[in-house]
Design an enzyme around this catalytic site. Structure first.
Site, PDB file in Angstrom:
ATOM      1  N   LEU A 107     -14.257  16.523  -4.197  1.00 49.38           N
ATOM      2  CA  LEU A 107     -14.362  15.237  -4.893  1.00 49.38           C
ATOM      3  C   LEU A 107     -15.272  15.438  -6.097  1.00 49.38           C
ATOM      4  O   LEU A 107     -16.283  16.140  -5.999  1.00 49.38           O
ATOM      5  CB  LEU A 107     -14.953  14.159  -3.977  1.00 49.38           C
ATOM      6  CG  LEU A 107     -14.109  13.723  -2.779  1.00 49.38           C
ATOM      7  CD1 LEU A 107     -14.901  12.764  -1.900  1.00 49.38           C
ATOM      8  CD2 LEU A 107     -12.804  13.080  -3.222  1.00 49.38           C
ATOM      9  N   ASP A 108     -14.935  14.812  -7.236  1.00 48.97           N
ATOM     10  CA  ASP A 108     -15.786  14.995  -8.410  1.00 48.97           C
ATOM     11  C   ASP A 108     -17.077  14.193  -8.271  1.00 48.97           C
ATOM     12  O   ASP A 108     -17.234  13.382  -7.353  1.00 48.97           O
ATOM     13  CB  ASP A 108     -15.041  14.660  -9.708  1.00 48.97           C
ATOM     14  CG  ASP A 108     -14.654  13.196  -9.827  1.00 48.97           C
ATOM     15  OD1 ASP A 108     -15.479  12.332  -9.448  1.00 48.97           O
ATOM     16  OD2 ASP A 108     -13.554  12.887 -10.313  1.00 48.97           O
ATOM     17  N   ILE A 109     -17.986  14.410  -9.177  1.00 46.46           N
ATOM     18  CA  ILE A 109     -19.334  13.852  -9.050  1.00 46.46           C
ATOM     19  C   ILE A 109     -19.344  12.329  -9.032  1.00 46.46           C
ATOM     20  O   ILE A 109     -20.205  11.705  -8.401  1.00 46.46           O
ATOM     21  CB  ILE A 109     -20.238  14.396 -10.192  1.00 46.46           C
ATOM     22  CG1 ILE A 109     -21.712  14.034  -9.929  1.00 46.46           C
ATOM     23  CG2 ILE A 109     -19.773  13.875 -11.550  1.00 46.46           C
ATOM     24  CD1 ILE A 109     -22.681  14.721 -10.873  1.00 46.46           C
ATOM     25  N   THR A 111     -16.928  10.385  -7.761  1.00 43.08           N
ATOM     26  CA  THR A 111     -16.086   9.870  -6.683  1.00 43.08           C
ATOM     27  C   THR A 111     -16.829   9.981  -5.362  1.00 43.08           C
ATOM     28  O   THR A 111     -17.489  10.988  -5.096  1.00 43.08           O
ATOM     29  CB  THR A 111     -14.764  10.655  -6.605  1.00 43.08           C
ATOM     30  OG1 THR A 111     -14.078  10.561  -7.853  1.00 43.08           O
ATOM     31  CG2 THR A 111     -13.865  10.101  -5.511  1.00 43.08           C
TER      32      THR A 111
END
Length: 348
Positions: A107-109, A111
């Site tokens: 998951l990106d930062i 999210t």
């Protein structure tokens, strides 16, 4: 009992079977000091090296499977270490007694939500591979004028810079005005795919929370930064989706937490943050100035907002309408929602 070399190495999280077969064929893998060949089988009493570095020692071939569910907050990186010493998802995980933790679908930062970890590298690779079509469900708060045509387009084909993409399902679940919540289902995991799909139809995702992966839903008891072990039944559900055999209870790592106990691990950076307070200049220090205070207060509000959101079993209805997130949804002059979003048409 002997097993194929690439299968054992995949289970240790060193790559996919196909990728490891290529490494073996290129002569980069050795067993007890002898270059390995495709088709080699090994026991549990050997030492394996990759490019001269030991990757398996005697006794490591058999790693009991363990899977964790973690509620990732915004602001954490899905990486083992960060050169800038920013928080990572591994800061809040317990020590893996056997093997190492491998995340399943990063998951990106910005999210938050469900992030699965396992000690079984082969299982992790299978659950992330597109050929298995593992469902990921995201709750997205979308800002903009969402039309029926846009939703239709998102479920068919949208051209992105790395090729065509689409949602398998888009379901409206709550919100008013120009801030609407949707459940978006995908069967692949490209970088920022949910956000890019909505941007392609002229909308922006202002919040994104993963709420399900492979049929395993985010436990509503978990606050951000907390985790729990998956049960034997949950692990075998994932294994079946990945095309792997079910495991007996004896083959799954035994911990005192296999009873789905919610846990958390203290942030190792917290002591450092506390010790810096009052010992640095106010301007530009990132701790004491007004902007920093505002950011911390905002972060607390967002965490409260998400905790309420996750505890609402419907993820977007009822419980969220009373939070600060939705207080600004009703703006003067906002356009009326299309008939598509009216009650009775939410199961799209």
């Amino acid at each position: 009992m002997s097993e194929k070399l690439q299968k054992v190495l995949a289970r240790l999280g060193l790559g996919s079977r196909r990728g490891l077969e290529e490494l073996i064929a290129s002569g980069r893998v050795s067993v007890n000091g002898v270059k390995a060949s495709l088709g080699d089988r090994i026991e549990d009493d050997v030492t394996v090296t990759l490019d001269g570095k030991v990757v398996m020692r005697p006794g490591q071939a058999k790693i009991a499977c363990r899977v964790l569910m973690y509620h990732k907050p915004e602001g954490e990186l899905t990486t083992l270490k960060d050169p800038e010493d920013r928080p990572t998802v591994f800061d809040h995980l317990p020590k893996a007694e056997n093997g190492r933790w491998i995340y399943i679908g990063r998951l990106d930062i910005n999210t938050s939500g469900l992030l699965l970890f396992t000690t079984d590298g082969e299982l992790a690779n299978a659950l992330m591979h597109p050929r298995h079509g593992i469902e990921r469900i995201y709750a997205a708060r979308v800002y903009g004028d969402v039309t029926e045509e846009a939703v239709e387009k998102l479920q068919h084909e949208v051209k992105l810079e790395d090729g065509p993409a689409h949602f398998d399902k888009v379901k409206y679940v709550g919100g008013d005005g120009r801030n609407l919540w949707f459940h978006c289902t995908l069967k692949e995991g490209r970088k920022r795919e949910v956000r890019r799909l909505w941007e392609a139809v002229g909308c922006k995702v202002s919040r994104l929370i993963r709420i399900s992966y492979g049929g395993i839903a985010l436990d509503p008891r978990l606050k951000t930064g907390e985790f729990r072990d998956l049960s034997v039944k949950e692990i075998n559900r994932l294994r079946l989706l990945a095309g792997a055999d079910e495991l007996a209870e004896s083959e799954i790592e035994k911990t005192e937490d296999n009873n789905a106990k919610v846990q958390s691990v203290a942030d190792p950076r917290q002591h450092k943050r506390e010790s810096l307070k009052g010992k640095v200049p106010n301007k530009g220090n990132g701790y004491q100035n007004a902007n920093s205070f505002s950011k911390r207060r905002h972060a607390k509000e967002r965490q409260f907002d998400e905790d309420v959101f996750v505890k609402d079993q419907r993820f977007g209805r009822g419980g969220m309408k009373n939070t600060a997130t939705f207080k600004s949804a009703h703006k003067s002059g906002s356009k009326k929602r299309p008939s598509f979003f009216k009650k009775g048409n939410t199961n799209r």
